[in-house]
Design an enzyme around this catalytic site. Sequence first.
Site, PDB file in Angstrom:
ATOM      1  N   ALA A  53       3.162  -0.886   1.699  1.00 36.75           N
ATOM      2  CA  ALA A  53       3.720   0.215   2.509  1.00 36.75           C
ATOM      3  C   ALA A  53       4.840   1.008   1.849  1.00 36.75           C
ATOM      4  O   ALA A  53       5.423   1.874   2.484  1.00 36.75           O
ATOM      5  CB  ALA A  53       4.242  -0.364   3.828  1.00 36.75           C
ATOM      6  N   SER A  54       5.176   0.729   0.592  1.00 40.37           N
ATOM      7  CA  SER A  54       6.413   1.301   0.054  1.00 40.37           C
ATOM      8  C   SER A  54       6.228   2.541  -0.809  1.00 40.37           C
ATOM      9  O   SER A  54       7.203   3.257  -1.063  1.00 40.37           O
ATOM     10  CB  SER A  54       7.154   0.236  -0.766  1.00 40.37           C
ATOM     11  OG  SER A  54       6.307  -0.279  -1.766  1.00 40.37           O
ATOM     12  N   GLY A  56       3.061   5.641  -2.449  1.00 40.83           N
ATOM     13  CA  GLY A  56       1.684   6.155  -2.459  1.00 40.83           C
ATOM     14  C   GLY A  56       1.055   6.253  -1.081  1.00 40.83           C
ATOM     15  O   GLY A  56       1.689   6.678  -0.100  1.00 40.83           O
ATOM     16  N   GLU A  79       8.817  -5.235  -3.969  1.00 37.74           N
ATOM     17  CA  GLU A  79       9.695  -4.323  -4.709  1.00 37.74           C
ATOM     18  C   GLU A  79      10.982  -5.025  -5.125  1.00 37.74           C
ATOM     19  O   GLU A  79      11.415  -5.977  -4.487  1.00 37.74           O
ATOM     20  CB  GLU A  79      10.041  -3.115  -3.824  1.00 37.74           C
ATOM     21  CG  GLU A  79       8.835  -2.322  -3.318  1.00 37.74           C
ATOM     22  CD  GLU A  79       8.151  -1.503  -4.411  1.00 37.74           C
ATOM     23  OE1 GLU A  79       8.722  -1.381  -5.513  1.00 37.74           O
ATOM     24  OE2 GLU A  79       7.046  -0.990  -4.159  1.00 37.74           O
ATOM     25  N   LEU A 143      -2.907  -2.129  -0.954  1.00 40.57           N
ATOM     26  CA  LEU A 143      -2.283  -2.774  -2.128  1.00 40.57           C
ATOM     27  C   LEU A 143      -2.851  -2.199  -3.416  1.00 40.57           C
ATOM     28  O   LEU A 143      -4.042  -1.951  -3.517  1.00 40.57           O
ATOM     29  CB  LEU A 143      -2.599  -4.269  -2.145  1.00 40.57           C
ATOM     30  CG  LEU A 143      -1.818  -5.225  -1.274  1.00 40.57           C
ATOM     31  CD1 LEU A 143      -2.061  -6.653  -1.737  1.00 40.57           C
ATOM     32  CD2 LEU A 143      -0.335  -4.930  -1.306  1.00 40.57           C
ATOM     33  N   TYR A 239     -13.850   4.360 -13.824  1.00 43.75           N
ATOM     34  CA  TYR A 239     -13.482   4.040 -12.440  1.00 43.75           C
ATOM     35  C   TYR A 239     -14.659   3.461 -11.658  1.00 43.75           C
ATOM     36  O   TYR A 239     -14.812   2.247 -11.582  1.00 43.75           O
ATOM     37  CB  TYR A 239     -12.861   5.260 -11.713  1.00 43.75           C
ATOM     38  CG  TYR A 239     -12.034   4.766 -10.550  1.00 43.75           C
ATOM     39  CD1 TYR A 239     -10.657   4.619 -10.650  1.00 43.75           C
ATOM     40  CD2 TYR A 239     -12.639   4.336  -9.363  1.00 43.75           C
ATOM     41  CE1 TYR A 239      -9.910   4.080  -9.606  1.00 43.75           C
ATOM     42  CE2 TYR A 239     -11.909   3.804  -8.325  1.00 43.75           C
ATOM     43  CZ  TYR A 239     -10.551   3.680  -8.448  1.00 43.75           C
ATOM     44  OH  TYR A 239      -9.822   3.128  -7.418  1.00 43.75           O
TER      45      TYR A 239
HETATM   46  P1  NAD Z   1       0.889   2.509  -5.278  1.00 39.04           P
HETATM   47  O1  NAD Z   1       1.105   1.906  -6.606  1.00 39.04           O
HETATM   48  O2  NAD Z   1       1.599   3.786  -4.949  1.00 39.04           O
HETATM   49  O3  NAD Z   1       1.253   1.457  -4.104  1.00 39.04           O
HETATM   50  C1  NAD Z   1       0.961   0.116  -4.177  1.00 39.04           C
HETATM   51  C2  NAD Z   1       1.643  -0.641  -3.058  1.00 39.04           C
HETATM   52  O4  NAD Z   1       1.266  -2.028  -3.157  1.00 39.04           O
HETATM   53  C3  NAD Z   1       3.182  -0.629  -3.117  1.00 39.04           C
HETATM   54  O5  NAD Z   1       3.698  -0.571  -1.802  1.00 39.04           O
HETATM   55  C4  NAD Z   1       3.530  -1.992  -3.735  1.00 39.04           C
HETATM   56  O6  NAD Z   1       4.808  -2.497  -3.375  1.00 39.04           O
HETATM   57  C5  NAD Z   1       2.432  -2.835  -3.089  1.00 39.04           C
HETATM   58  N1  NAD Z   1       2.173  -4.090  -3.799  1.00 39.04           N
HETATM   59  C6  NAD Z   1       1.716  -4.277  -5.057  1.00 39.04           C
HETATM   60  N2  NAD Z   1       1.583  -5.609  -5.312  1.00 39.04           N
HETATM   61  C7  NAD Z   1       1.963  -6.256  -4.190  1.00 39.04           C
HETATM   62  C8  NAD Z   1       2.048  -7.617  -3.806  1.00 39.04           C
HETATM   63  N3  NAD Z   1       1.681  -8.602  -4.621  1.00 39.04           N
HETATM   64  N4  NAD Z   1       2.499  -7.903  -2.559  1.00 39.04           N
HETATM   65  C9  NAD Z   1       2.889  -6.929  -1.699  1.00 39.04           C
HETATM   66  N5  NAD Z   1       2.804  -5.614  -1.993  1.00 39.04           N
HETATM   67  C10 NAD Z   1       2.355  -5.291  -3.227  1.00 39.04           C
HETATM   68  O7  NAD Z   1      -0.687   2.662  -5.107  1.00 39.04           O
HETATM   69  P2  NAD Z   1      -1.659   3.752  -4.456  1.00 39.04           P
HETATM   70  O8  NAD Z   1      -2.148   4.637  -5.543  1.00 39.04           O
HETATM   71  O9  NAD Z   1      -1.079   4.337  -3.224  1.00 39.04           O
HETATM   72  O10 NAD Z   1      -2.900   2.821  -4.079  1.00 39.04           O
HETATM   73  C11 NAD Z   1      -3.069   2.225  -2.824  1.00 39.04           C
HETATM   74  C12 NAD Z   1      -4.567   2.069  -2.562  1.00 39.04           C
HETATM   75  O11 NAD Z   1      -5.163   3.375  -2.517  1.00 39.04           O
HETATM   76  C13 NAD Z   1      -5.310   1.292  -3.655  1.00 39.04           C
HETATM   77  O12 NAD Z   1      -6.309   0.514  -3.062  1.00 39.04           O
HETATM   78  C14 NAD Z   1      -5.927   2.396  -4.478  1.00 39.04           C
HETATM   79  O13 NAD Z   1      -7.072   1.982  -5.182  1.00 39.04           O
HETATM   80  C15 NAD Z   1      -6.280   3.390  -3.389  1.00 39.04           C
HETATM   81  N6  NAD Z   1      -6.518   4.766  -3.858  1.00 39.04           N
HETATM   82  C16 NAD Z   1      -5.621   5.383  -4.688  1.00 39.04           C
HETATM   83  C17 NAD Z   1      -5.910   6.670  -5.153  1.00 39.04           C
HETATM   84  C18 NAD Z   1      -4.960   7.398  -6.084  1.00 39.04           C
HETATM   85  O14 NAD Z   1      -5.369   8.385  -6.683  1.00 39.04           O
HETATM   86  N7  NAD Z   1      -3.720   6.955  -6.200  1.00 39.04           N
HETATM   87  C19 NAD Z   1      -7.085   7.329  -4.744  1.00 39.04           C
HETATM   88  C20 NAD Z   1      -7.932   6.696  -3.850  1.00 39.04           C
HETATM   89  C21 NAD Z   1      -7.656   5.397  -3.423  1.00 39.04           C
END
Ligand code: NAD
Length: 398
Positions: A53-54, A56, A79, A143, A239
């Site tokens: 939740a922190s 993206g 975090e 995640l 991907y």
């Molecule tokens: P991000 O890196 O911004 O966020 C990841 C989150 O996971 C953070 O809140 C982090 O603290 C948390 N996290 C990581 N390891 C952890 C752990 N062990 N325990 C608790 N929390 C943990 O990532 P994002 O890009 O927002 O991706 C989130 C989801 O969206 C993923 O499944 C990703 O595949 C999907 N997604 C991302 C995109 C993109 O372009 N960024 C596109 C489509 C789908």
Amino acid sequence: MPEQVIKRKSRGFVCINAHPEGCRRNVARQIADITSHLPGKREGVRNALVIGASTGYGLASRIAAAWGFGARTLGIFFERPPEGVKTATAGYYNSVAFHEAAKRDSLFAASLNTDAFADAAKTQAAEIIRAQMAPVDLVIYSLASPRRVHPRTGQIFNSVLKPVGRPFSNKTIDLDAGKVTEITLQPATDQEVADTVAVMGGEDWEMWMDALLEAGLLAQGARTLAYSYIGPEVTWPIYRDGTIGQAKEDLDAAARRINAELSQKLGGSARVSVNKAVVTQASSAIPVVPLYLSVLPPALRARGLDEGPIEQMRRLFFDHLAAGSKSQLDAAERIRLDDRELREDVQAEIKRVWPLVTTENLHETTAYAEFQREFRSLFGFEIEGVDYEAPVETEIFL
Ligand code: NAD
């Protein structure tokens, strides 16, 4: 700790510190986006658990649930808090800012800064939901992690971003050098594929849902969503058809199993939402993707179609999750928020530009400077209105 002036520190491309005021503004901007587009009926989500939740998509989801529907939220993330002169990670400061704003606006918020893969995270979350919230009606699984310690066996899995079956060569941006280069990635071994599935696949999502169901902490009609990506052909070898794509297939399979169980027991549902490519810490680490993320925004913007995480989540929450909304699903029963990205005219434009990009014309042919700025802004840097010469308190805690 006295206040200090925070200048961006990088190791190569990646920022290793974060600016609390910049992070606060990022959160405020996303809250403002939601509150300035509220739907007529703000119903559909009351108690939400957001895992990841922190930053993206997870942070944007939490903001959309809280300010869009007035939902009580429990956020889970992993975090680093501040320590002495060392700043916290951006996700930590984002979460501090989320709590400050929630308190100001009388919204209930609880957070657990812990490893979501561990059994203890599930137990602690259950305790908070039981004592301070009501059974949850929405669970967002967002995640993105490079590593997972399996809670039952203690085995450590590391995910890799590699093609499967055969090597893959394409153009990419060497982010450290700012150069357009050709990279060849060797295919993953079977073990690497299995390990990536263990980290980014659906097992942990299922474990969360099982734990909540067993504890009786899911409301009637409860819904859960996990996020995925498909993207255009140019990124498929790394991907969709690569190690991460195999993990996402596993997520699809988990969605079907969870959906069957939730619909039978609670009249609920589990879905995967396929989101668009956006600049986040996770996506920028994938080879070829930074170049793609430098050509996609201009192609979308020229057509008035560009969206970041909060605009995507606004669409998800207001068009698909709000009470009374009719969610359109694809043939595999997924929600598709990548329709604009995958539009033929948008992808045709990317295909036209892609072969033209060289190191020399990188800034003329692409929005690489914007990609860089956006990446730095994830850490609270290069944000308009922030005085980076002014000292700030960095030891702020959840
Ligand atoms: P991000 O890196 O911004 O966020 C990841 C989150 O996971 C953070 O809140 C982090 O603290 C948390 N996290 C990581 N390891 C952890 C752990 N062990 N325990 C608790 N929390 C943990 O990532 P994002 O890009 O927002 O991706 C989130 C989801 O969206 C993923 O499944 C990703 O595949 C999907 N997604 C991302 C995109 C993109 O372009 N960024 C596109 C489509 C789908």
